[in-house]
Scaffold this motif. Structure first.
Motif, PDB file in Angstrom:
ATOM      1  N   LEU A  64       0.821  -1.213   0.000  1.00  0.00           N
ATOM      2  CA  LEU A  64       0.000   0.000   0.000  1.00  0.00           C
ATOM      3  C   LEU A  64       0.856   1.264   0.000  1.00  0.00           C
ATOM      4  CD1 LEU A  64      -2.766  -1.120   2.497  1.00  0.00           C
ATOM      5  CD2 LEU A  64      -3.070  -0.635   0.058  1.00  0.00           C
ATOM      6  N   LEU A 145      -1.387  -1.659  -6.177  1.00  0.00           N
ATOM      7  CA  LEU A 145      -2.791  -1.546  -5.764  1.00  0.00           C
ATOM      8  C   LEU A 145      -3.584  -2.819  -6.085  1.00  0.00           C
ATOM      9  CD1 LEU A 145      -3.585   2.140  -6.801  1.00  0.00           C
ATOM     10  CD2 LEU A 145      -3.638   1.200  -4.473  1.00  0.00           C
ATOM     11  N   TRP A 161      -5.892   1.982   0.786  1.00  0.00           N
ATOM     12  CA  TRP A 161      -6.015   1.595  -0.611  1.00  0.00           C
ATOM     13  C   TRP A 161      -6.790   2.649  -1.401  1.00  0.00           C
ATOM     14  CZ3 TRP A 161      -9.765   0.375  -4.255  1.00  0.00           C
ATOM     15  CH2 TRP A 161      -9.315  -0.312  -5.379  1.00  0.00           C
TER      16      TRP A 161
END
Length: 185
Positions: A64, A145, A161
């Motif tokens: 992330l 991602l 996210w």
């Protein structure tokens, strides 16, 4: 005040213009050096993050961080690129004509003019820069991602996210807007 002869005035204009050019050239070199540092930081940072995840020393949620790192550095890289372009335009549009008028020689800054015409503004010459930017600043965060989606098992991970996705969309819009006039020229 007594008017100076034209040759003395032209000499002063040339000295001032060359001093300004030297200062701008140093600034341009600083921006170019900063861009190389940014790309190196991006490569190194992403390699460390992926290395930790692949060696199982950290959970996949560490990915992330990739969009935040890559996109922040990418936006900074583009800012420097814009500054470099502005300096080049200023030299070409202001300093060069001033020197041509003062010296009567249109060969002033011939190398700068040749680079601009035959390298910087020629279609297809920016391919390496485009590909490295796309790979490091656009594809790497997208892979991060996407890869982490199955491991988003907590609300904070989802929030991180979504923030990374928002930054990614911002970078895509910024790159598309900017690339129309610079990268694909």
């Amino acid at each position: 005040m007594v008017d100076q002869p034209d040759t003395e005035n032209a000499s002063r204009i040339v000295q001032c213009a060359l001093a300004e050019f030297a200062a701008l050239r140093n600034e341009l070199d600083d921006f170019s050096r900063a861009q190389r540092t940014i790309m190196n930081l991006n490569i190194s940072g992403n390699a460390v993050i992926v290395g930790f995840v692949l060696s199982h020393k950290a959970g996949p949620q560490l990915l992330l961080v990739v969009p935040y790192l890559s996109i922040t550095l990418g936006l900074l890289y583009q800012t420097y690129l814009l500054q470099i372009e502005r300096i080049g335009d200023y030299v070409n549009d202001v300093i060069r004509p001033l020197l041509v008028d003062s010296t009567g020689d249109d060969r002033v800054f011939g190398w700068e003019r040749d680079l601009r015409a035959n390298l910087y503004l020629k279609p297809g010459t920016k391919l390496a820069g485009r590909l490295s930017f796309v790979l490091l600043i656009l594809i790497t965060p997208a892979v991060g991602l996407l890869w982490v989606i199955p491991f988003l098992n907590h609300g904070w991970y989802w929030l991180a996210w979504v923030g990374g996705l928002a930054l990614y969309v911002l970078q895509l819009v910024n790159w598309a807007r900017y690339s129309r006039h610079f990268y694909w020229a």
